[in-house]
Motif scaffolding. Structure first.
Motif, PDB file in Angstrom:
ATOM      1  N   GLU A 270       0.813  -1.218   0.000  1.00 15.65           N
ATOM      2  CA  GLU A 270       0.000   0.000   0.000  1.00 15.65           C
ATOM      3  C   GLU A 270       0.843   1.264   0.000  1.00 15.65           C
ATOM      4  OE1 GLU A 270       0.476  -1.300   4.295  1.00 15.65           O
ATOM      5  OE2 GLU A 270       0.044  -2.256   2.362  1.00 15.65           O
ATOM      6  N   LEU A 304     -10.467  -2.146  -3.052  1.00 22.19           N
ATOM      7  CA  LEU A 304      -9.047  -2.186  -3.393  1.00 22.19           C
ATOM      8  C   LEU A 304      -8.818  -2.842  -4.746  1.00 22.19           C
ATOM      9  CD1 LEU A 304      -7.529  -3.425  -0.009  1.00 22.19           C
ATOM     10  CD2 LEU A 304      -7.485  -1.087  -0.865  1.00 22.19           C
ATOM     11  N   ARG A 305      -7.727  -2.441  -5.375  1.00 24.72           N
ATOM     12  CA  ARG A 305      -7.188  -3.183  -6.505  1.00 24.72           C
ATOM     13  C   ARG A 305      -5.794  -3.655  -6.115  1.00 24.72           C
ATOM     14  NH1 ARG A 305      -8.654   1.535  -9.808  1.00 24.72           N
ATOM     15  NH2 ARG A 305     -10.693   1.195 -10.749  1.00 24.72           N
ATOM     16  N   LYS A 306      -5.494  -4.905  -6.446  1.00 24.26           N
ATOM     17  CA  LYS A 306      -4.162  -5.424  -6.210  1.00 24.26           C
ATOM     18  C   LYS A 306      -3.506  -5.692  -7.563  1.00 24.26           C
ATOM     19  CE  LYS A 306      -3.306  -8.636  -3.084  1.00 24.26           C
ATOM     20  NZ  LYS A 306      -3.146  -9.994  -2.454  1.00 24.26           N
ATOM     21  N   ARG A 319      -0.984  -2.316  -3.845  1.00 21.29           N
ATOM     22  CA  ARG A 319      -2.402  -2.178  -3.496  1.00 21.29           C
ATOM     23  C   ARG A 319      -2.790  -0.717  -3.568  1.00 21.29           C
ATOM     24  NH1 ARG A 319      -1.837  -5.958   0.895  1.00 21.29           N
ATOM     25  NH2 ARG A 319      -1.845  -4.228   2.364  1.00 21.29           N
ATOM     26  N   GLU A 320      -3.915  -0.436  -4.215  1.00 17.33           N
ATOM     27  CA  GLU A 320      -4.413   0.939  -4.246  1.00 17.33           C
ATOM     28  C   GLU A 320      -5.911   0.941  -3.988  1.00 17.33           C
ATOM     29  OE1 GLU A 320      -4.033   2.895  -8.004  1.00 17.33           O
ATOM     30  OE2 GLU A 320      -5.553   1.660  -8.977  1.00 17.33           O
ATOM     31  N   HIS A 321      -6.401   2.005  -3.357  1.00 12.56           N
ATOM     32  CA  HIS A 321      -7.827   2.177  -3.160  1.00 12.56           C
ATOM     33  C   HIS A 321      -8.474   2.557  -4.478  1.00 12.56           C
ATOM     34  CE1 HIS A 321      -8.286   1.754   1.194  1.00 12.56           C
ATOM     35  NE2 HIS A 321      -7.080   2.269   1.285  1.00 12.56           N
TER      36      HIS A 321
END
Length: 349
Positions: A270, A304-306, A319-321
């Motif tokens: 993150e 989230l996107r991984k 990881r981003e929101h």
């Protein structure tokens, strides 16, 4: 009266427990402060459950001593240690209704009927089970059974509460609800609590301090924030959340401090930003390290996107929101991944 948080309520002093040639706990020394919520975290075979069973008095150490309130409990059987215990299986009496389950520990202490009734009514209201006192355990949901187990452990006002994988049998949504409830009950009752779990989210949510164990020994002890943000070892970094271990990554690591010998660079997913290759450069670019790579995979997980991003021979997890209007990168897209140099940590191998 304000509790003295510096006073140790529980102490393990050089405790070892063996089973034949296997040492389940090795030279364990640990203090738990009065009123503290301490979680012992670790994989199967790490010694966490054995440590709890030693404290509960269900097992005896081969070496070392355990002290409660400054007194050795070596000769004190489990039923005289004045501890509330919640097991993963709840261990409710199946032939007794909710009220009788809650009255039982009070009867064992010789508390009179009128006082028992008052305490049961009060704790039922506190754990939101009033109106269910005549039900049998088999007529309750998993969450309701968990609340009964917690209420039974707390009803006699013990100075110490032991939790053995208390939420392991619950589904995710109910587990999160019960985490909030346990945290609230701990704050209200102020009981010294020792919890054993393998669930990292549970440990981070509930604890004042976390002990990470590995192969019978303590790997690290610290606050949830510190142990997550500044793990001491590669094992802790990988066990408590996800971690990018940058060992021979194929590019030079830029950090705010030189890398100590015997360590490897680590950064949390993150802490890494991912943008399209042609995105504008940052204004504060001098504070960041930036590398280019190719998206191997994108996993959508609700908020989230991984991403798995291939940078040379290294596969970075990012990881981003999910932000409104922000286009997701797709496998095969070229991307720029960036992180603050100050977010790089060096952990012992």
């Amino acid at each position: 009266m304000e509790k003295d948080v510096t006073l140790a309520q529980i102490e393990f002093r050089n405790v070892t427990k063996t089973y034949g040639a296997l040492a389940a706990v090795k030279d364990l020394s640990l203090s738990v402060r009065r009123g503290e919520f301490l979680t012992i975290l670790g994989p199967s075979g790490s010694g966490k459950t054995t440590s709890l069973m030693l404290l509960a008095g269900f097992q005896a150490p081969n070496q070392g001593e355990i002290f409660i309130a400054g007194k050795s409990v070596a000769a004190v059987p489990s039923y005289r240690r004045d501890q509330g215990i919640v097991f993963q299986s709840y261990a409710l009496f199946p032939h007794l209704n909710v009220r009788r389950n809650l009255e039982f520990p009070l009867e064992m202490r010789g508390i009179k009927a009128a006082e028992r009734t008052m305490r049961v009514d009060r704790i039922l209201a506190r754990v939101h089970l009033d109106g269910l006192e005549d039900r049998m355990p088999s007529q309750l949901s998993g969450g309701q059974q968990q609340r009964v187990a917690l209420a039974r452990a707390l009803i006699a006002d013990p100075p110490i509460l032991l939790l053995d994988e208390p939420l392991g049998a619950l589904d995710r949504n109910l587990r999160e609800q019960m985490q909030t409830e346990i945290k609230s009950l701990h704050k209200e009752f102020g009981i010294t609590t020792v919890c054993v779990t393998h669930d990292q989210d549970e440990a981070l949510t509930l604890s004042d301090r976390i002990v990470v164990m590995r192969a019978g020994r303590i790997e690290q002890t610290d606050t949830p924030e510190a142990i997550y943000d500044r793990p001491a070892t590669q094992f802790v970094a990988k066990f408590l959340g996800e971690a990018n271990i940058l060992e021979n990554p194929g590019f030079t690591i830029e950090a705010n401090a030189p890398q100590p010998s015997g360590t490897v660079a680590m950064i949390r997913p993150e802490r890494i930003c991912i943008v399209a290759l042609n995105a504008p450069k940052r204004v504060d670019v001098d504070q960041y390290q930036s590398v280019t790579g190719t998206v191997d995979n994108m996993i959508y997980a609700g908020p989230l996107r991984k991403y798995h991003v291939r940078v040379g021979s290294t596969l970075l997890v990012v990881r981003e929101h999910v932000a409104s209007g922000r286009r997701a990168l797709q496998p095969g897209d070229e991307a720029r991944v960036e992180w603050l140099r100050s977010d790089v940590r060096f952990v012992a191998v």
